[in-house]
Enzyme design. Structure first.
Site, short mmCIF file in Angstrom:
data_model
loop_
_atom_site.label_atom_id
_atom_site.label_comp_id
_atom_site.label_asym_id
_atom_site.label_seq_id
_atom_site.Cartn_x
_atom_site.Cartn_y
_atom_site.Cartn_z
N HIS A 1 32.24 42.69 25.08
CA HIS A 1 32.08 41.28 24.50
C HIS A 1 30.69 41.59 24.00
O HIS A 1 30.01 41.11 22.87
CB HIS A 1 32.11 40.07 25.08
CG HIS A 1 33.49 39.82 25.11
ND1 HIS A 1 34.18 38.77 26.10
CD2 HIS A 1 34.59 40.39 24.53
CE1 HIS A 1 35.42 38.89 25.91
NE2 HIS A 1 35.97 39.31 25.12
N HIS B 1 40.10 40.28 32.13
CA HIS B 1 39.94 41.10 30.97
C HIS B 1 38.56 41.93 30.80
O HIS B 1 38.41 42.46 29.67
CB HIS B 1 40.06 39.70 30.03
CG HIS B 1 38.94 38.79 29.97
ND1 HIS B 1 37.50 39.10 29.90
CD2 HIS B 1 39.10 37.54 30.02
CE1 HIS B 1 36.97 37.82 29.77
NE2 HIS B 1 37.92 37.01 29.92
N HIS B 2 37.68 41.83 31.75
CA HIS B 2 36.53 42.58 31.98
C HIS B 2 35.74 42.44 30.65
O HIS B 2 35.00 43.47 30.08
CB HIS B 2 37.02 44.06 31.83
CG HIS B 2 37.88 44.61 32.77
ND1 HIS B 2 37.77 44.41 34.31
CD2 HIS B 2 39.20 44.88 32.59
CE1 HIS B 2 39.01 44.55 34.79
NE2 HIS B 2 39.91 44.76 33.99
N CYS B 3 35.42 41.33 30.22
CA CYS B 3 34.61 40.74 29.08
C CYS B 3 35.26 41.77 27.91
O CYS B 3 34.33 42.29 27.03
CB CYS B 3 33.27 41.00 29.33
SG CYS B 3 32.95 39.92 30.57
N ALA B 4 36.56 42.35 27.63
CA ALA B 4 36.67 42.85 26.53
C ALA B 4 38.23 42.42 26.18
O ALA B 4 39.15 43.24 25.89
CB ALA B 4 36.96 44.46 27.08
#
Ligand SMILES: Cc1ncc(COP(=O)(O)O)c(C=O)c1O
Length: 377
Positions: free
Chosen positions: A102, A332-335
């Protein structure tokens, strides 16, 4: 022992943040205990010594990526660097990829029209040849995905992009790559490159923005305040890199980061060889237990491995791992754009450092068996 904290735990969350070796902590402590003063402020000897050590750190970090010291801007994190670039480049159009974190997506979205290179689920990789480039002013992409570990052939992509548009501005996110491969900004021919210190054995709160001199000179400052100005009435900014470093800097932090560079480079090839062995072991063990691995379909993947366990929520799995003293990341792993392409809400992710062992991976695999027993019965 260099990593006391690792006693009794299997730390497989290195893509999120690595643990800190004692030499890094010592470097920071020594600065506070013996050499501390504000940097770039006083004319007395202690302050000059602190400034000297701080600037020596910049030299070490510049050499680490084959840059010049004045091309290295110190900041808080890669995230801060992306916000700096997104706001001050003022690009109308930006191209990113669907596998970005992100921090290489949301800042651009605030100021520019953003297009996306899509992920190919069948290939388990980006559809990046040909990069669907349509003349965007800025192209910003990661050297290594924080979800799948995919490594992009940045040198080749940059060459192709420059043939299509010689004035394109290329930004590279080295946040994951920096601890797993040698980076040479001259050889890559990128315009800007960013990484955070905490993912490469350095302290939190330290980040690095590399920029080619003529571009950093053109770039407006992002933060305004002390030490970044020559004439505050006329708005004449300080020389590079100080014009981009407003306010008191984290002297101890960047001394720690410089110590982390020395630590990482010491016997670097053996460290990377061990990581590769552990990565291969992890992927083969996950396949044995039928975990659905994201990517790792070819050679261009680093030691970051996301996987999906049918019928088990990643958060539940991470909690069961914790019962076995195994630390992994879930979610979501900032993705989120990447998760959308995968068609899942999140994944479980194990990410390796050279300080890990095969036993760490065996414990992770045991946790999968245990989770299936507990959740699926
Ligand atoms: C690929 C990538 N880029 C950028 C970042 C942002 O790093 P930071 O939170 O240190 O700014 C991360 C963090 O996970 C990352 O994995």
């Amino acid at each position: 022992m260099n990593f006391e904290i690792l006693k009794g735990i299997s730390y497989l969350d290195n893509a999120s943040s690595t643990q800190k070796p004692k030499v890094v902590i010592d470097a920071m402590n020594n600065f506070y205990l013996k050499n501390y003063s504000n940097t770039h402020r006083g004319v007395y000897s202690l302050s000059e010594k602190a400034t000297d050590l701080f600037e020596k750190s910049r030299e070490t970090i510049a050499k680490f990526i084959n840059a010049k010291p004045e091309e290295i801007v110190f900041l808080r994190s890669a995230t801060e660097g992306f916000n700096h670039l997104a706001r001050t480049l003022k690009a109308k159009t930006v191209l990113v990829t669907q596998i970005e974190h992100h921090s290489n997506y949301l800042p651009w979205k605030q100021y520019s029209k953003v297009s996306v290179v899509s992920y190919n689920k069948d290939l388990g990789m980006l559809d990046y040849i040909p990069f669907n480039y349509n003349g965007e002013e800025v192209v910003s992409f990661t050297l290594m995905s924080n979800v799948s570990g995919e490594i992009l052939d940045a040198k080749k992509i940059i060459k192709e992009l420059r043939l299509k548009n010689p004035s394109v501005i290329i930004v590279l996110d080295a946040s994951q790559a920096v601890s797993h491969m040698k980076i040479d900004v001259l050889d890559l021919d990128c315009d800007f490159l960013l990484f955070s210190g905490h993912k490469m054995y350095g302290p939190t709160g330290t980040g690095v923005l590399f920029g080619k001199t003529h571009l950093l000179e053109k770039l407006d400052p992002f933060l305004f305040g002390g030490n970044m100005v020559k004439d505050s009435f006329e708005g004449v900014w300080a020389d590079l890199p100080q014009r981009h470093e407003a306010g008191t800097m984290d002297g101890a932090g960047f001394l720690g980061l410089s110590a982390a560079v020395d630590f990482l480079l010491d016997d670097f090839d053996s460290k990377m060889k061990k990581e590769k062995e552990l990565q291969n072991y992890l992927v083969s063990k996950l396949k044995e237990v039928n975990a659905r691995i994201v990517g790792h379909t070819a050679d261009n993947f680093g030691p970051v491995v996301s996987f999906i366990l049918e019928g088990i929520h990643p958060h539940d799995f991470a909690s069961i791992c914790d019962r076995h003293n195994v630390c992994i990341r879930a979610g979501h792993h900032c993705a989120q754009p990447f998760m959308k392409a995968l068609g899942v809400f999140g994944t479980s992710r194990a990410s390796i450092s050279f300080y890990n062992t095969k036993e760490d991976i065996d414990k992770l695999i045991f946790s999968i068996t245990d989770a299936r027993k507990i959740i699926n019965g």
